[in-house]
Design a protein around this motif. Structure first.
Motif, PDB file in Angstrom:
ATOM      1  N   LYS A 408      28.687  35.178  39.461  1.00  0.00           N
ATOM      2  CA  LYS A 408      27.982  36.161  38.649  1.00  0.00           C
ATOM      3  C   LYS A 408      27.992  37.541  39.298  1.00  0.00           C
ATOM      4  O   LYS A 408      28.050  38.566  38.606  1.00  0.00           O
ATOM      5  CB  LYS A 408      26.550  35.685  38.420  1.00  0.00           C
ATOM      6  CG  LYS A 408      25.780  36.495  37.400  1.00  0.00           C
ATOM      7  CD  LYS A 408      24.412  35.882  37.131  1.00  0.00           C
ATOM      8  CE  LYS A 408      23.647  36.685  36.079  1.00  0.00           C
ATOM      9  NZ  LYS A 408      22.308  36.090  35.810  1.00  0.00           N
ATOM     10  N   GLY A 409      27.942  37.562  40.616  1.00  0.00           N
ATOM     11  CA  GLY A 409      27.954  38.843  41.324  1.00  0.00           C
ATOM     12  C   GLY A 409      29.260  39.586  41.171  1.00  0.00           C
ATOM     13  O   GLY A 409      29.316  40.806  41.371  1.00  0.00           O
ATOM     14  N   LEU A 410      30.313  38.861  40.807  1.00  0.00           N
ATOM     15  CA  LEU A 410      31.613  39.479  40.564  1.00  0.00           C
ATOM     16  C   LEU A 410      31.769  39.862  39.096  1.00  0.00           C
ATOM     17  O   LEU A 410      32.089  41.011  38.761  1.00  0.00           O
ATOM     18  CB  LEU A 410      32.720  38.497  40.967  1.00  0.00           C
ATOM     19  CG  LEU A 410      34.154  38.841  40.516  1.00  0.00           C
ATOM     20  CD1 LEU A 410      34.643  40.108  41.224  1.00  0.00           C
ATOM     21  CD2 LEU A 410      35.085  37.664  40.774  1.00  0.00           C
ATOM     22  N   PHE A 411      31.527  38.887  38.210  1.00  0.00           N
ATOM     23  CA  PHE A 411      31.860  39.088  36.795  1.00  0.00           C
ATOM     24  C   PHE A 411      30.856  39.964  36.030  1.00  0.00           C
ATOM     25  O   PHE A 411      31.255  40.788  35.213  1.00  0.00           O
ATOM     26  CB  PHE A 411      31.987  37.728  36.098  1.00  0.00           C
ATOM     27  CG  PHE A 411      33.061  36.862  36.675  1.00  0.00           C
ATOM     28  CD1 PHE A 411      34.384  37.255  36.632  1.00  0.00           C
ATOM     29  CD2 PHE A 411      32.752  35.660  37.294  1.00  0.00           C
ATOM     30  CE1 PHE A 411      35.388  36.471  37.173  1.00  0.00           C
ATOM     31  CE2 PHE A 411      33.747  34.859  37.833  1.00  0.00           C
ATOM     32  CZ  PHE A 411      35.070  35.263  37.782  1.00  0.00           C
ATOM     33  N   MET A 412      29.551  39.792  36.306  1.00  0.00           N
ATOM     34  CA  MET A 412      28.556  40.527  35.525  1.00  0.00           C
ATOM     35  C   MET A 412      28.649  42.035  35.708  1.00  0.00           C
ATOM     36  O   MET A 412      28.626  42.789  34.729  1.00  0.00           O
ATOM     37  CB  MET A 412      27.151  40.023  35.843  1.00  0.00           C
ATOM     38  CG  MET A 412      26.058  40.697  35.022  1.00  0.00           C
ATOM     39  SD  MET A 412      26.251  40.442  33.230  1.00  0.00           S
ATOM     40  CE  MET A 412      25.667  38.751  33.112  1.00  0.00           C
ATOM     41  N   PRO A 413      28.751  42.557  36.947  1.00  0.00           N
ATOM     42  CA  PRO A 413      28.873  44.017  37.087  1.00  0.00           C
ATOM     43  C   PRO A 413      30.113  44.574  36.387  1.00  0.00           C
ATOM     44  O   PRO A 413      30.066  45.675  35.826  1.00  0.00           O
ATOM     45  CB  PRO A 413      28.937  44.222  38.601  1.00  0.00           C
ATOM     46  CG  PRO A 413      28.255  43.024  39.179  1.00  0.00           C
ATOM     47  CD  PRO A 413      28.625  41.896  38.267  1.00  0.00           C
ATOM     48  N   LEU A 414      31.212  43.814  36.407  1.00  0.00           N
ATOM     49  CA  LEU A 414      32.427  44.287  35.737  1.00  0.00           C
ATOM     50  C   LEU A 414      32.228  44.325  34.224  1.00  0.00           C
ATOM     51  O   LEU A 414      32.624  45.284  33.563  1.00  0.00           O
ATOM     52  CB  LEU A 414      33.601  43.379  36.096  1.00  0.00           C
ATOM     53  CG  LEU A 414      34.075  43.431  37.560  1.00  0.00           C
ATOM     54  CD1 LEU A 414      35.208  42.449  37.779  1.00  0.00           C
ATOM     55  CD2 LEU A 414      34.517  44.842  37.950  1.00  0.00           C
ATOM     56  N   ARG A 415      31.607  43.263  33.661  1.00  0.00           N
ATOM     57  CA  ARG A 415      31.342  43.251  32.217  1.00  0.00           C
ATOM     58  C   ARG A 415      30.463  44.437  31.833  1.00  0.00           C
ATOM     59  O   ARG A 415      30.740  45.141  30.846  1.00  0.00           O
ATOM     60  CB  ARG A 415      30.661  41.946  31.811  1.00  0.00           C
ATOM     61  CG  ARG A 415      30.220  41.941  30.340  1.00  0.00           C
ATOM     62  CD  ARG A 415      29.454  40.687  29.981  1.00  0.00           C
ATOM     63  NE  ARG A 415      30.289  39.516  29.889  1.00  0.00           N
ATOM     64  CZ  ARG A 415      31.028  39.174  28.835  1.00  0.00           C
ATOM     65  NH1 ARG A 415      31.032  39.966  27.746  1.00  0.00           N
ATOM     66  NH2 ARG A 415      31.761  38.100  28.832  1.00  0.00           N
ATOM     67  N   LYS A 416      29.385  44.665  32.575  1.00  0.00           N
ATOM     68  CA  LYS A 416      28.445  45.735  32.236  1.00  0.00           C
ATOM     69  C   LYS A 416      29.106  47.111  32.369  1.00  0.00           C
ATOM     70  O   LYS A 416      28.823  48.024  31.596  1.00  0.00           O
ATOM     71  CB  LYS A 416      27.207  45.635  33.119  1.00  0.00           C
ATOM     72  CG  LYS A 416      26.340  44.416  32.798  1.00  0.00           C
ATOM     73  CD  LYS A 416      25.335  44.101  33.890  1.00  0.00           C
ATOM     74  CE  LYS A 416      24.303  45.186  34.060  1.00  0.00           C
ATOM     75  NZ  LYS A 416      23.262  44.793  35.062  1.00  0.00           N
ATOM     76  N   ALA A 417      29.990  47.239  33.337  1.00  0.00           N
ATOM     77  CA  ALA A 417      30.658  48.533  33.530  1.00  0.00           C
ATOM     78  C   ALA A 417      31.645  48.814  32.399  1.00  0.00           C
ATOM     79  O   ALA A 417      31.796  49.963  31.957  1.00  0.00           O
ATOM     80  CB  ALA A 417      31.385  48.549  34.867  1.00  0.00           C
TER      81      ALA A 417
END
Length: 441
Positions: A408-417
């Motif tokens: 989640k620490g990898l994928f969530m920030p990328l999705r939100k960005a």
């Protein structure tokens, strides 16, 4: 041959309550390989409007409820006049002259005496001279059908065995003082002459049915099979009558409700069978059984239509929604991948526009302060375009190796960005459609 009819009055738009009646009659006819008649009950010239006739047809066509023929009561007035003459000759039809105020006083008096508030048949005692005097004073009277005071019985397709004492019911008015023919006799004449074998309608018509059975028999007709479905209430059991104006079929259509979602719900609502989304009308026809419906008031919640609509849309190929995708602004060369991405993330087709705006214009990035350096590093690792369904996986793998982030620490920030949202479509499907990122590639 099984013959049913849907008989709306063109005095307004049809709503979910009307649809229940139309659908049940339609399914009975189609399951038996019979005839479904659309009968326009337009004997009220002041309230009936042609725009509503057109609207009724449009709504039924939208739902796929195709009729075999159209009948209009306004074109059959001579048939009703003949029936009225026949009843007069039989001594079963009489003119009455009481004003509404007089009738109201009679009802109140009967109630105070503990008697049922039924018409006392005072008009039967009038002499011809008295009738002439009343006509001169008040104009023509109403014409009432003289009921035989006996029990009226039938086996109802939903309610079971029904028995009504005709003495507890007022002799029904069949023709008004201004000459307007009322539903009670017009419907009897039509059902008899059109060979209607099955009549399904709301439980508020039970008393009408009792009186109509006697009229049918008096005119020498054959009684159809009757079934009276329960009336719809709101989700908390409240009366729907005041809300029906907002539940017109055209309003539901405007809100994006899909026909099969609406039909699937209404074909099972109030029955002992669970509501199941069906993909085509044939499934609804095969699974319909009027005897599985109950008599209890049936709760209807318009919100139940939207999960069914979403599920229905998820099952559709692009060919079925290509016009809606184009109307959302999606270029033809991106329509297929766009629909594959969006279909799992919409409730109605109206939602497509928002997803295309995201793809076309991008979104305001959601980046937490602690993620800024990570996002900058990740964007720098984004490969050159064009992107495809493998790009997201290969990119995030490279970012993971470079930054040590995972899960989640990898994928969530990328999705939100990239999307400005915490949830949404599969990023592997969405990334190739993001026009700003494509342009950068």
């Amino acid at each position: 041959m099984t013959t049913t009819r849907f008989a709306p009055s063109p005095t307004g738009y049809i709503h979910v309550g009307n649809l229940r009646t139309a659908l049940m009659n339609y399914l009975i006819a189609r399951k038996a390989g019979g005839t479904f008649i659309l009968r326009i009950d337009d004997t009220d010239p002041e309230r009936s409007k042609e725009e509503y006739v057109d609207a009724i047809k449009q709504d039924l066509e939208w739902l796929g409820l195709h009729w075999d023929r159209v009948e209009r009561q306004s074109e059959r007035l001579d048939r009703y006049a003949e029936a009225a003459d026949k009843l007069r000759e039989m001594g079963r039809f009489y003119e009455a002259f009481e004003t509404p105020t007089e009738l109201d006083l009679k009802r109140k008096k009967q109630l105070n005496m503990g008697k049922p508030p039924v018409y006392d048949r005072a008009a039967l005692n009038l002499s011809e001279a008295e009738k002439d005097a009343l006509r001169a004073e008040r104009g023509n009277g109403v014409w009432r059908f003289k009921l035989d005071h006996e029990r009226i019985e039938w086996n109802d397709g939903i309610l079971g065995d029904i028995s009504i004492d005709a003495a507890s019911v007022s002799d029904p008015v069949l023709i008004r003082g201004d000459g307007q023919v009322l539903y009670t006799i017009a419907s009897v004449v039509d059902d008899t002459e059109m060979g209607v074998t099955d009549v399904v309608r709301g439980s508020d018509h039970v008393t009408n049915t009792a009186t109509q059975i006697q009229i049918i028999e008096a005119l020498g007709g054959t009684c159809p099979r009757f079934a009276h479905h329960s009336l719809l209430t709101g989700p908390q059991g409240e009366a729907l009558s005041k809300r029906l104006g907002t539940l017109a079929l055209r309003d539901l259509r405007e809100q994006g409700v899909q026909p099969m979602a609406l039909l699937s719900l209404m074909a099972r609502l109030g029955s002992s069978d669970p509501v199941e989304l069906r993909s085509e009308m044939a499934e609804l026809i095969d699974g319909f059984d009027i005897n599985r419906f109950g008599a209890a008031p049936t709760k209807f919640d318009v919100q139940d239509l939207f999960p069914l609509t979403a599920k229905h849309l998820q099952s559709l190929p692009l060919a079925d929604v290509v016009d809606a995708v184009a109307e959302a602004g999606v270029p033809a060369d991106l329509a297929e991948p766009f629909w594959a991405m969006a279909r799992e993330n919409i409730t109605t087709l109206d939602d497509l526009k928002g997803w295309w705006e995201l793809c076309r214009d991008g979104a305001e990035p959601l980046i937490a302060d602690e993620d800024r350096d990570f996002i900058a590093e990740a964007i720098a690792l984004l490969p050159e375009g064009p992107f495809d369904g493998e790009t997201w996986g290969s990119w995030t793998k490279a970012v993971k190796e470079a930054t040590g982030r995972k899960g989640k620490g990898l994928f969530m920030p990328l999705r939100k960005a990239l999307t400005g949202m915490e949830r949404g479509p599969e990023m592997a499907a969405l990334l190739p459609l993001l026009q700003v990122i494509r342009a950068r590639g």
